[in-house]
Design a protein around this motif. Structure first.
Motif, PDB file in Angstrom:
ATOM      1  N   ASN A 149       0.796  -1.224   0.000  1.00 56.25           N
ATOM      2  CA  ASN A 149       0.000   0.000   0.000  1.00 56.25           C
ATOM      3  C   ASN A 149       0.831   1.278   0.000  1.00 56.25           C
ATOM      4  O   ASN A 149       0.264   2.363  -0.130  1.00 56.25           O
ATOM      5  CB  ASN A 149      -0.918   0.010   1.220  1.00 56.25           C
ATOM      6  CG  ASN A 149      -1.753  -1.247   1.313  1.00 56.25           C
ATOM      7  OD1 ASN A 149      -2.719  -1.421   0.593  1.00 56.25           O
ATOM      8  ND2 ASN A 149      -1.368  -2.152   2.212  1.00 56.25           N
ATOM      9  N   SER A 150       2.135   1.165   0.167  1.00 62.27           N
ATOM     10  CA  SER A 150       2.962   2.368   0.269  1.00 62.27           C
ATOM     11  C   SER A 150       4.389   2.052  -0.132  1.00 62.27           C
ATOM     12  O   SER A 150       4.788   0.885  -0.217  1.00 62.27           O
ATOM     13  CB  SER A 150       2.958   2.884   1.716  1.00 62.27           C
ATOM     14  OG  SER A 150       3.629   1.973   2.568  1.00 62.27           O
ATOM     15  N   VAL A 310      -1.114   2.258  -3.680  1.00 61.77           N
ATOM     16  CA  VAL A 310      -0.708   0.910  -4.082  1.00 61.77           C
ATOM     17  C   VAL A 310       0.803   0.909  -4.280  1.00 61.77           C
ATOM     18  O   VAL A 310       1.380   1.896  -4.731  1.00 61.77           O
ATOM     19  CB  VAL A 310      -1.435   0.457  -5.373  1.00 61.77           C
ATOM     20  CG1 VAL A 310      -1.205   1.437  -6.514  1.00 61.77           C
ATOM     21  CG2 VAL A 310      -1.018  -0.951  -5.786  1.00 61.77           C
ATOM     22  N   PHE A 334      -4.491  -5.878   2.779  1.00 61.64           N
ATOM     23  CA  PHE A 334      -5.041  -4.946   1.801  1.00 61.64           C
ATOM     24  C   PHE A 334      -4.183  -4.790   0.554  1.00 61.64           C
ATOM     25  O   PHE A 334      -4.637  -4.207  -0.427  1.00 61.64           O
ATOM     26  CB  PHE A 334      -5.253  -3.577   2.450  1.00 61.64           C
ATOM     27  CG  PHE A 334      -6.323  -3.581   3.505  1.00 61.64           C
ATOM     28  CD1 PHE A 334      -7.650  -3.756   3.165  1.00 61.64           C
ATOM     29  CD2 PHE A 334      -5.996  -3.430   4.840  1.00 61.64           C
ATOM     30  CE1 PHE A 334      -8.644  -3.769   4.133  1.00 61.64           C
ATOM     31  CE2 PHE A 334      -6.981  -3.440   5.816  1.00 61.64           C
ATOM     32  CZ  PHE A 334      -8.315  -3.618   5.466  1.00 61.64           C
ATOM     33  N   GLY A 335      -2.949  -5.264   0.567  1.00 60.00           N
ATOM     34  CA  GLY A 335      -2.101  -5.139  -0.597  1.00 60.00           C
ATOM     35  C   GLY A 335      -2.679  -5.886  -1.789  1.00 60.00           C
ATOM     36  O   GLY A 335      -3.124  -7.015  -1.676  1.00 60.00           O
ATOM     37  N   ALA A 340      -7.240  -0.917  -5.687  1.00 59.85           N
ATOM     38  CA  ALA A 340      -5.873  -0.472  -5.950  1.00 59.85           C
ATOM     39  C   ALA A 340      -5.370  -1.003  -7.286  1.00 59.85           C
ATOM     40  O   ALA A 340      -4.730  -0.278  -8.060  1.00 59.85           O
ATOM     41  CB  ALA A 340      -4.957  -0.920  -4.815  1.00 59.85           C
TER      42      ALA A 340
END
Length: 473
Positions: A149-150, A310, A334-335, A340
């Protein structure tokens, strides 16, 4: 200990009011006043009061006037007062395809209507399609993707992947570079160089050391020393161009030289392209300027098209295969979620359809030439201007001057900001959709600011703004 007392109706009332504002395209003057006051109060009491000091210092007369409201175009933003800003900051590199690109927004909206998050049990098709796209557009033999996510998560995954691959080979040490920035979680922070970010969190992950960026001799000496001491290096992590370090561009032989040294000493080469990737430097990936392929590549920021967070960690089959036997060795809930992935797929489509990397190179050169001309006119203020594509920097002689320029540009309706590692350097990092007409406006306003600074400048002015500029990234 103080006990909280809650009015059961207050959170419900506040949530209703917030949703009503979200639903509105325009605000009444009364709503603007309420939202501004509520934003300031809640930052002070519930987010972080430190941000108010930093934000106040770049708003007119310290009135917290600039509270962001909406995008007004691919390259512009509007605050709650209706004032428009040319975005030459790009969210620190996330808006490569511009603000609210319709292709990206549509993809996310359509996926949202079907299935926002995946069940975790069935195979999710968009993750598979995005992984194939990234394998196709990244250089060399990079083939397998892990999604997060980052940028920090991308770097963490890269470090863990390198460790998993190298630990059976007796390798655990990492070499990063001075001035490098890779994130602020414990692993990524161990690779990041600036002491002010590191010291409060010691001890960090052991085994990390730093050498000067761009110095192949220093890198070779460190690799050789590790080998001779029986502690061979697992991986070398670098940014192809240092972003937070002040847009530091190495010589053309640096990345190929790192590839040669890593091959010679058995280390994995990790490129952190969180900021330089997705067309930012005039090619899809900055390492393509020197035709160099890493073993692991980290992406984030612009990958989500400025619509969804993402990140991706892409590796060769040889390296990634350590996760084949146990794919749960490194995971994230959540990845790689459908929203995303929809955003990232649409972003790649826009990058290729509109050839934004070429626009970054061409319009970026036009902007860079203009900034260099301004620097020549103001040598007592500006020490250097440098950049590649739409990743550019103006380095001032001290932090106070850099901060004054950022504030002056803000007052002129242009967003720029300092860099986290090199505070006197102001980044100019607009969306890749920036036009020559907007460049002309930016240069005109920059000249006004520099001319005013020249009139006010006294060389002996104390340099007191380093801390604020370090935050103003």
């Amino acid at each position: 200990m103080k006990t909280k007392t809650h009015d059961p109706g207050t959170p419900l009332t506040l949530s209703r009011k917030a949703l009503a504002l979200i639903d509105k395209a325009e605000l009444t003057p009364q709503e603007v006043e309420w939202l501004n006051q509520e934003t300031i109060s809640n930052f002070r009491n519930h987010v972080n009061p430190g941000f108010l000091e930093y934000r106040k210092s770049v708003t007119e007369q310290g009135q917290h006037a600039a509270i962001e409201w909406r995008a007004s175009g691919p390259n512009t933003l509007i605050d709650t007062q209706g004032r428009e800003y040319i975005d030459c900051l790009g969210g620190f590199g996330i808006f490569n395809v511009g603000h609210r690109h319709p292709t990206v927004v549509k993809a996310v909206e359509r996926q949202l209507a079907k299935q926002p998050l995946h069940s975790q049990e069935m195979l999710d098709p968009l993750r598979a399609l995005l992984a194939k796209l990234l394998a196709d557009i990244t250089p060399g033999d990079l083939q397998y993707c892990f999604f997060g996510n980052s940028g920090t998560e991308a770097v963490e995954a890269a470090l863990k992947l390198a460790k998993a691959y190298q630990s059976p080979r007796g390798r655990s040490a990492f070499i990063a570079t001075e001035g490098g920035f890779h994130g602020k979680s414990l692993g990524a922070l161990s690779a990041t160089s600036k002491p002010v970010f590191r010291q409060p969190f010691y001890p960090l992950v052991p085994g990390f050391s730093h050498v000067p960026f761009g110095d192949l001799a220093a890198m070779e000496a460190r690799l050789k020393a590790h080998a001779e001491q029986g502690d061979p290096v697992a991986g070398v992590i670098v940014e192809p161009i240092q972003g937070e370090g002040g847009v530091i561009i190495p010589s053309d032989d640096y990345l190929p030289g790192l590839r040669r040294l890593c091959d010679e000493y058995g280390a994995l080469l990790i490129f952190d392209e969180v900021q330089t990737g997705m067309g930012r430097t005039g090619k899809l990936f900055a390492c393509q300027h020197s035709n160099t392929t890493p073993d692991i590549l980290c992406l984030a920021k612009a990958l989500g098209g400025g619509v969804m967070p993402v990140s991706a960690t892409i590796a060769s089959k040889k390296v990634f295969s350590v996760l084949f036997d146990n794919p749960f060795l490194h995971t994230t809930t959540f990845g790689g979620n459908p929203l995303a992935c929809a955003a990232a797929i649409a972003t790649i489509n826009v990058m290729l359809e509109e050839d934004l990397a070429s626009n970054s190179a061409e319009v970026g050169e036009y902007l860079l030439d203009g900034l260099k001309s301004l620097a020549r006119q103001h040598p007592s203020l500006v020490a250097a201007v440098r950049g590649r594509g739409m990743l550019q920097a103006m380095e001032f002689h001290d932090n106070t001057l850099g901060y004054a320029f950022a504030k002056g540009m803000f007052d002129q309706g242009v967003l720029v900001a300092g860099t986290l590692i090199n505070a006197k350097t102001i980044r100019v990092e607009p969306p890749l959709t920036l036009t020559r007409a907007l460049v002309d406006k930016v240069l005109k306003r920059a000249k006004l600011v520099l001319d005013q600074m020249e009139r006010n400048h006294t060389p002996e002015s104390p340099d007191t703004s380093e801390t604020r500029l370090a935050v103003n990234a």
